[in-house]
Design an enzyme around this catalytic site. Structure first.
Site, PDB file in Angstrom:
ATOM      1  N   GLU A   1       0.791  -1.227   0.000  1.00 41.42           N
ATOM      2  CA  GLU A   1       0.000   0.000   0.000  1.00 41.42           C
ATOM      3  C   GLU A   1       0.826   1.282   0.000  1.00 41.42           C
ATOM      4  O   GLU A   1       0.505   2.215   0.740  1.00 41.42           O
ATOM      5  CB  GLU A   1      -0.929  -0.026   1.219  1.00 41.42           C
TER       6      GLU A   1
ATOM      7  N   HIS B   1      -8.168  -3.933  -1.115  1.00 43.27           N
ATOM      8  CA  HIS B   1      -7.369  -4.041   0.106  1.00 43.27           C
ATOM      9  C   HIS B   1      -6.311  -2.934   0.186  1.00 43.27           C
ATOM     10  O   HIS B   1      -6.244  -2.195   1.163  1.00 43.27           O
ATOM     11  CB  HIS B   1      -6.705  -5.425   0.157  1.00 43.27           C
TER      12      HIS B   1
ATOM     13  N   HIS C   1      -6.032   0.607   2.717  1.00 49.79           N
ATOM     14  CA  HIS C   1      -4.915   1.031   3.566  1.00 49.79           C
ATOM     15  C   HIS C   1      -4.711   2.550   3.534  1.00 49.79           C
ATOM     16  O   HIS C   1      -4.070   3.103   4.435  1.00 49.79           O
ATOM     17  CB  HIS C   1      -3.617   0.358   3.123  1.00 49.79           C
TER      18      HIS C   1
ATOM     19  N   GLU D   1      -3.783  -4.360   9.353  1.00 52.86           N
ATOM     20  CA  GLU D   1      -4.291  -5.389   8.436  1.00 52.86           C
ATOM     21  C   GLU D   1      -5.716  -5.858   8.753  1.00 52.86           C
ATOM     22  O   GLU D   1      -6.496  -6.113   7.839  1.00 52.86           O
ATOM     23  CB  GLU D   1      -3.330  -6.574   8.373  1.00 52.86           C
TER      24      GLU D   1
HETATM   25  N1  BES Z   1       0.957  -4.430   3.832  1.00 53.94           N
HETATM   26  C1  BES Z   1       0.725  -5.707   3.287  1.00 53.94           C
HETATM   27  C2  BES Z   1       1.967  -6.385   2.772  1.00 53.94           C
HETATM   28  C3  BES Z   1       3.042  -6.640   3.819  1.00 53.94           C
HETATM   29  C4  BES Z   1       2.717  -7.027   5.101  1.00 53.94           C
HETATM   30  C5  BES Z   1       4.356  -6.506   3.471  1.00 53.94           C
HETATM   31  C6  BES Z   1       3.724  -7.245   6.032  1.00 53.94           C
HETATM   32  C7  BES Z   1       5.349  -6.724   4.398  1.00 53.94           C
HETATM   33  C8  BES Z   1       5.040  -7.103   5.701  1.00 53.94           C
HETATM   34  C9  BES Z   1      -0.308  -5.666   2.166  1.00 53.94           C
HETATM   35  O1  BES Z   1      -1.296  -4.707   2.335  1.00 53.94           O
HETATM   36  C10 BES Z   1      -0.997  -6.991   2.131  1.00 53.94           C
HETATM   37  O2  BES Z   1      -1.623  -7.323   3.104  1.00 53.94           O
HETATM   38  N2  BES Z   1      -0.869  -7.735   1.037  1.00 53.94           N
HETATM   39  C11 BES Z   1      -1.479  -9.038   0.866  1.00 53.94           C
HETATM   40  C12 BES Z   1      -2.643  -8.961  -0.062  1.00 53.94           C
HETATM   41  C13 BES Z   1      -3.960  -8.698   0.570  1.00 53.94           C
HETATM   42  C14 BES Z   1      -5.056  -8.756  -0.478  1.00 53.94           C
HETATM   43  C15 BES Z   1      -4.287  -9.584   1.746  1.00 53.94           C
HETATM   44  C16 BES Z   1      -0.478  -9.944   0.181  1.00 53.94           C
HETATM   45  O3  BES Z   1       0.546  -9.456  -0.286  1.00 53.94           O
HETATM   46  O4  BES Z   1      -0.734 -11.135   0.114  1.00 53.94           O
HETATM   47 ZN    ZN Z   2      -2.605  -5.210   3.905  1.00 51.10          ZN
END
Ligand code: BES
Ligand code: ZN
Length: 624
Positions: A273, A297, A301, A320
Site C-alpha cells: 500500500e 485491500h 490502507h 491489516e
Molecule cells: N501491507 C501488506 C503487505 C506486507 C505485510 C508486506 C507485512 C510486508 C510485511 C499488504 O497490504 C498486504 O496485506 N498484502 C497481501 C494482499 C492482501 C489482499 C491480503 C499480500 O501481499 O498477500
Molecule cells: Zn494489507
C-alpha cells in the site's frame, strides 16, 4: 510509559528499531540517488531534519548493510561540517544501529552512502526477469523493516516523515515513488518527488523500469511495462469506482492521486500500500477482474494503515485487520453481498487452518514479537481474526453506528501512529461506554489477548458455497461424473471453494460415511480423481494464479504427476511468497519431493526477492 515531549507523539516501545525518537526525532528527509544498475546499488545522500527533544542526546538510526562514506551536520541546512559516527554490531533481524553525536543546535544531518547489492529491501532484476526483456528493473519493499537497507533512518512506524527525492536513472527508464512526481511527463533520467504528508518509513517506495502509464479515472491510473499495460488497465478499470465507494464510507481520500504499479512477477507480495502508488503483483491480472479484491485491500490502507498507522509491529492487526474489514465493505458495495460473503468465507477457512496449526501465543491479535522477525508475524491472525473482530463490533452495534465510529476514528487519529491500547481507549470512550448493554456481548479482551476466536464470533453465510459443497459431495460419492457438475457459472471464488472443499474431504479420507478416497485395492487413488477433474476442467493449465496455485498444491499432496511440469514452470516464473512458500513446504514433506524442491529452488533462487529467499531458505534448510 509515554513521556510528555512537547509534541504529540507518545513513545511506544518498538523492539524492531534502535532509534530514540523520544530524544531526537527525524521529521523530514531529502534524498538524492544515482540508480546504478551495473553495480546494483543506489548511491547518494540522505539529509535528515531532526527535532532535538533532549538537546544533548545523539541521533540513533537504523541501518542494514549500508556503506556509509561520510556524515556531516548543519545548523542552517546550508553550511555543513564533518561529523563522527559509530556503527553498532549487526543483528540478523535488526541490522545495525548508527549513532551520530550532534553539536548544540544542529538540526540537519547529511549522510553520504550507498546500498549493498544484496540489500533486503531492493530487488534488482535482469532484463530477462521483466516482461519487456530489454531493460533492467529495480523496486523497493520497505515493510516491515527493510527501509533501513536502502535509507539510513529511524525505521519505526511511530516516526512519521515528509520527504523529497531526486533520482537519476538511465535515460530510457522511468522512476516512480510513493510521492508526488514534480518532474512532469518528460522521460529524461532525472526525476524529482515530494511527499508532503508525514508517513512512516515502511511506506517510502521507489521503482525504476521501462514503465508506461494509462489513466483509469481523473485521479487514478496504472503503471506497468509496455507488454502488460493494456491488460492491466482493463483489469483495474473499477479502481476509480472503488475510491469513490471508500470515500462514501470512510471520508475523503487524503492523498491526491491513487495509482497502481504492476510489477514483474518476482514481487514477493500480492500488494503493498505505498501511498499514492500501490505496488501490485501481476498475478492478479486474471483477465476477468476476479482477483481485484487486492486493489480494494491496498486502497483501503489509504485509511487504515497509511492515515492511522500501527505504532509498532505488535499492533500490526490495526493495519491489516481494519484493512481486510474495509476491503470486504468495498467489495460488497462494488460487487454485491454474495461476492463479499464468499471472500469472507474463504478468509475464515484460511483463518481456521492457521488456528489449527499455530502455537497459542501466535494466535493473539496484540502479539508479542520481541526477538522475532516481524515479516514472520504475517499469518492470517492479524488479517482475518482482526477483520472478524471488527465485523463482530459491526454486527453488535449495528452498521450505521459502527460506520460513524470508524469515520470518526480515522479523523481523530489521522496522520498518527497508534498502539492497540490507544485504539481500545478510543473504542471504550466512543462506542462501548455509549452502549453498555450491547458492549457486554463483545469480549474485547478475549479478542485482543487470547488465542483462538470467541464462540460468539460472526459466521459468514454463503448460499453459493453451500451449493458448491453439495455438488462436490455428489461428485466425490460418484453420483455424477466431473463433466456433469454445473460449473458453467462458477466464479473464481466458487472454484477455489470447490477445490479446497474436495481437498478437505480427501484429507479426511471420508465422504459422508464411506471411505472413497483411500488407496486400498479396488478404490481409485486420489491421483485418478485429480485426473478426472483435470480432463473436465483443464485445471493444470488454468491462467488464474489463485486457482493454479490451489490446484498445484493439491497435485503435490495427491501425487498427481501430470501437473509436475506446470508446477516447475510456476515456481520458476512467480516469486509471490504466498504462493511459492506453501508449494515448497508441501514438496518438502516427502524425501523425493524435497529433492525435487531443491532442484527447482537451485534454479529459481537467483530470481527470487531477498524477502522470499529468506523464507524459502528456511523452509528447505538451504545453506548458501
Ligand atoms: N501491507 C501488506 C503487505 C506486507 C505485510 C508486506 C507485512 C510486508 C510485511 C499488504 O497490504 C498486504 O496485506 N498484502 C497481501 C494482499 C492482501 C489482499 C491480503 C499480500 O501481499 O498477500
Ligand atoms: Zn494489507
Amino acid at each position: 510509559m509515554a513521556e510528555a515531549q512537547g509534541n504529540r507523539e507518545p513513545a511506544a516501545q518498538d523492539f524492531h528499531s534502535y532509534a530514540n525518537p523520544a530524544a531526537v526525532r527525524v521529521r523530514h528527509l531529502d534524498l538524492d540517488w544515482d540508480v546504478l544498475f551495473d553495480q546494483k546499488i543506489l548511491k547518494g545522500t540522505a539529509v535528515l531534519t531532526v527535532d532535538r527533544i533532549s538537546p544533548t542526546q545523539p541521533l540513533i538510526l537504523d541501518t542494514r548493510d549500508l556503506n556509509i562514506e561520510k556524515v556531516e551536520t548543519s545548523l542552517d541546512g546550508v553550511n555543513y561540517s564533518p561529523a563522527t559516527f559509530t556503527i553498532g554490531s549487526s543483528d540478523k533481524i535488526l541490522g545495525a544501529s548508527m549513532t551520530i553525536p550532534l553539536p548544540a543546535k544542529a538540526n540537519r544531518v547529511r549522510i553520504h552512502y550507498s546500498t549493498a547489492p544484496g540489500a533486503s529491501g531492493l530487488q534488482w532484476l535482469e532484463p530477462t526477469q521483466t516482461a519487456g526483456k530489454k531493460d533492467p528493473f529495480v523496486f523497493t519493499q520497505s515493510e516491515a523493516i527493510h527501509a533501513r537497507s536502502w535509507i539510513p533512518l529511524q525505521d519505526t512506524p511511530q516516526v512519521r516523515v515528509t520527504y523529497t527525492a531526486r533520482v537519476r536513472t538511465p535515460r530510457q527508464l522511468l522512476a516512480v515513488m510513493s510521492a508526488e512526481n514534480l518532474s512532469g511527463p518528460a522521460r529524461d533520467g532525472d526525476y524529482s518527488f515530494r511527499m508532503r504528508q508525514p508517513i512512516p518509513s515502511y511506506l517510502i517506495a521507489l521503482a525504476v523500469g521501462d514503465l508506461r502509464f494509462k489513466a483509469l479515472g481523473s485521479r487514478t491510473g496504472v503503471y506497468a511495462e509496455p507488454p502488460v499495460i493494456d491488460l492491466a488497465a482493463k483489469e483495474l478499470s473499477d479502481t476509480e469506482k472503488m475510491v469513490v465507494t471508500t470515500e462514501r464510507l470512510y471520508g475523503p481520500y487524503r492523498w491526491g492521486r491513487y495509482d497502481i504499479l504492476v510489477l514483474p512477477p518476482s514481487f514477493p507480495y500480492g500488494g503493498m500500500e505505498n501511498p499514492r502508488l500501490t505496488f501490485a503483483t501481476p498475478t492478479i491480472l486474471a483477465g476477468d477482474k476476479s482477483l481485484v479484491s487486492l486493489v480494494a485491500h491496498e486502497l483501503a490502507h489509504s485509511w487504515s494503515g497509511n492515515l492511522v498507522t500501527n505504532a509498532t509491529w505488535s499492533d500490526f492487526w490495526l493495519n491489516e485487520g481494519f484493512t481486510v474489514y474495509l476491503e470486504r465493505r468495498i467489495l460488497e458495495a462494488v460487487y454485491g453481498h454474495a461476492r463479499e460473503e464468499m471472500e469472507a468465507a474463504l478468509g475464515l477457512r484460511d483463518l481456521n487452518e492457521d488456528l489449527a496449526t499455530l502455537p497459542d501465543p501466535d494466535e493473539i491479535l496484540h502479539i508479542d514479537l520481541k526477538g522475532r522477525d516481524p515479516d514472520e508475524g504475517s499469518t492470517d491472525i492479524p488479517y482475518e481474526k482482526g477483520a472478524l473482530f471488527l465485523r463482530h463490533l459491526e454486527e453488535t452495534f449495528g452498521r450505521a453506528r459502527f460506520d460513524r465510529f470508524l469515520r470518526s476514528y480515522f479523523n481523530h487519529f489521522a496522520f498518527q501512529s497508534i498502539t492497540t491500547e490507544q485504539f481500545v481507549a478510543y473504542l471504550k470512550l466512543n462506542l462501548l461506554s455509549k452502549n453498555p448493554t450491547l458492549a457486554e456481548r463483545v469480549p474485547v479482551d478475549e479478542w485482543l489477548n487470547k488465542p483462538g476466536i470467541p464462540a460468539s464470533a460472526p459466521k459468514p453465510v454463503s448460499p453459493a458455497f453451500a451449493r458448491v459443497e453439495e455438488q462436490a459431495m455428489r461428485w466425490l460419492r460418484r453420483e455424477v461424473t466431473a463433466e456433469k457438475i454445473p460449473t458453467a457459472k462458477w466464479t473464481t471464488q466458487e472454484w477455489l471453494h470447490f477445490l479446497k472443499f474436495v481437498q478437505d474431504q480427501v484429507s479426511k479420507g471420508f465422504v459422508g460415511d464411506r471411505i472413497v478416497l483411500s488407496v486400498p485395492p479396488g478404490t481409485a487413488p486420489p491421483a485418478a480423481r485429480m485426473e478426472e477433474l483435470d480432463k473436465a476442467f483443464h485445471l493444470t493449465r488454468s491462467g488464474n494464479s489463485e486457482i493454479a496455485f490451489q490446484w498445484l498444491l493439491m497435485s503435490i499432496r495427491n501425487r498427481y504427476e501430470p501437473a509436475s511440469p506446470r508446477l516447475e514452470e510456476f515456481l520458476l516464473s512467480i516469486g509471490r511468497r504466498k504462493f511459492i512458500k506453501p508449494l515448497y513446504e508441501e514438496l518438502a514433506k516427502t524425501p523425493q519431493g524435497k529433492e525435487r524442491a531443491l532442484r527447482i529452488y537451485a534454479r529459481a533462487r537467483p530470481t527470487y526477492h531477498p524477502i522470499a529467499v529468506a523464507s524459502i531458505d528456511e523452509v528447505l534448510k538451504w545453506k548458501s
